[in-house]
Design an enzyme around this catalytic site. Structure first.
Site, PDB file in Angstrom:
ATOM      1  N   ARG A  76       1.361 -12.331   4.640  1.00  0.00           N
ATOM      2  CA  ARG A  76       2.825 -12.408   4.766  1.00  0.00           C
ATOM      3  C   ARG A  76       3.330 -12.019   6.146  1.00  0.00           C
ATOM      4  O   ARG A  76       4.499 -12.229   6.463  1.00  0.00           O
ATOM      5  CB  ARG A  76       3.485 -11.515   3.708  1.00  0.00           C
ATOM      6  CG  ARG A  76       3.224 -11.968   2.275  1.00  0.00           C
ATOM      7  CD  ARG A  76       4.117 -11.201   1.329  1.00  0.00           C
ATOM      8  NE  ARG A  76       3.879 -11.550  -0.060  1.00  0.00           N
ATOM      9  CZ  ARG A  76       4.591 -11.093  -1.084  1.00  0.00           C
ATOM     10  NH1 ARG A  76       5.591 -10.260  -0.859  1.00  0.00           N
ATOM     11  NH2 ARG A  76       4.306 -11.448  -2.306  1.00  0.00           N
ATOM     12  N   PRO A 102       0.826  -1.205   0.000  1.00  0.00           N
ATOM     13  CA  PRO A 102       0.000   0.000   0.000  1.00  0.00           C
ATOM     14  C   PRO A 102       0.862   1.258   0.000  1.00  0.00           C
ATOM     15  O   PRO A 102       1.858   1.342   0.721  1.00  0.00           O
ATOM     16  CB  PRO A 102      -0.804  -0.120   1.291  1.00  0.00           C
ATOM     17  CG  PRO A 102      -0.742  -1.559   1.656  1.00  0.00           C
ATOM     18  CD  PRO A 102       0.577  -2.051   1.166  1.00  0.00           C
ATOM     19  N   GLU A 103       0.477   2.219  -0.815  1.00  0.00           N
ATOM     20  CA  GLU A 103       1.161   3.503  -0.851  1.00  0.00           C
ATOM     21  C   GLU A 103       0.302   4.523  -0.117  1.00  0.00           C
ATOM     22  O   GLU A 103      -0.802   4.211   0.348  1.00  0.00           O
ATOM     23  CB  GLU A 103       1.446   3.901  -2.296  1.00  0.00           C
ATOM     24  CG  GLU A 103       2.330   2.873  -2.993  1.00  0.00           C
ATOM     25  CD  GLU A 103       2.787   3.302  -4.388  1.00  0.00           C
ATOM     26  OE1 GLU A 103       2.610   4.481  -4.741  1.00  0.00           O
ATOM     27  OE2 GLU A 103       3.320   2.455  -5.111  1.00  0.00           O
TER      28      GLU A 103
END
Length: 280
Positions: free
Chosen positions: A116, A11-12
């Protein structure tokens, strides 16, 4: 739809801001009734779940790619890592194998889903405490705030002898300009991604400063970018990728000059650019 995850691979800043906006008003004022912790994440929580019970959520802020849940005592710092996502709803299904943190406020359930486990939820006594300072202290200026000062931006670039694209991604001059939006901002400013940051002239720095603001603000308006499964708490996908000028468009005609969009590797990332529009 409210139970869909707010996920986005890597995510940015716009995706994190869209995530914040999609649940901040619904959780503000809620009192924490319980916490359930699954498998260990990137960093330990720093307290027990029972320590948080009874505290009130005063609001949700963002610093770079961190979400900050301000409590009446202390705060929680949430980072989505590479594959993390948040969901907030009145009720959610039982936690699955990749659901590692449930915060149950009086107004619903906030869940971190992270296959993850590179994400994190960290408690800090204050934003000035050592644990918070370690995570936030190195972050650069916020590009969507008044703190994004042009003179300071110019001074930061002048001290860097590496490629401008890499400087933007580093996040210590300006925070949150990840790969998608760095490519887009450099195209809008007409700057070659490989040019050394310290060689940019004043007018070019000013164009880049304005382009970063414009691209990120537009991305927030468009709900972020959905390359796989990003959606906000209302189940809406981002749409910025539909109007991207260079990112993900290798070989396609430039929207300005019709030249084929190029792609190259910089560090571990693909850089998309126009050889004609970004000559200098």
């Amino acid at each position: 739809a409210a139970s869909r995850h707010l996920g986005f691979p890597m995510p940015e800043l716009p995706e994190v801001e869209v995530t914040r906006l999609s649940f901040a008003d619904r959780i503000a004022g809620a009192r924490i009734e319980g916490v359930a912790i699954g498998k260990p994440l990137r960093w330990p929580l720093g307290c027990t779940g029972s320590d948080l019970a009874g505290r009130q959520v005063r609001g949700v802020r963002r610093r770079g790619k961190y979400l900050l849940l301000d409590l009446d005592r202390g705060l929680l710092l949430i980072h989505l890592g590479m594959s993390g996502s948040l969901a907030f709803a009145p009720e959610l299904p039982p936690a699955g194998r990749h659901d590692h943190f449930d915060l149950r406020p009086s107004q619903g359930l906030l869940r971190l889903h992270d296959p993850r486990r590179f994400g994190a939820v960290v408690y800090a006594e204050s934003e000035q405490s050592p644990v918070a300072a370690k995570l936030l202290g190195h972050l650069g200026m916020e590009p969507l705030s008044e703190a994004f000062d042009l003179a300071q931006f110019r001074a930061g670039l002048r001290s860097r002898r590496t490629a401008i694209k890499q400087v933007l991604l580093a996040g210590d001059v300006v925070v949150g300009v990840g790969n998608i939006y760095a490519c887009e901002a450099l195209f809008l400013a007409g700057i070659r991604p490989t040019v050394r940051a310290d060689r940019l002239t004043g007018p070019r720095v000013a164009r880049l400063h304005a382009a970063i603001r414009q691209v990120l603000a537009r991305a927030v308006v468009r709900g972020g970018s959905t390359l796989r499964d990003f959606s906000n708490a209302h189940g809406d996908s981002g749409e910025f990728q539909q109007e991207a000028t260079v990112y993900g468009r290798a070989g396609a005609p430039c929207r300005v000059c019709a030249s084929p969009i190029g792609v190259m590797r910089q560090g571990q990332r693909s850089t998309f650019f126009c050889r004609n529009c970004q000559r200098f």
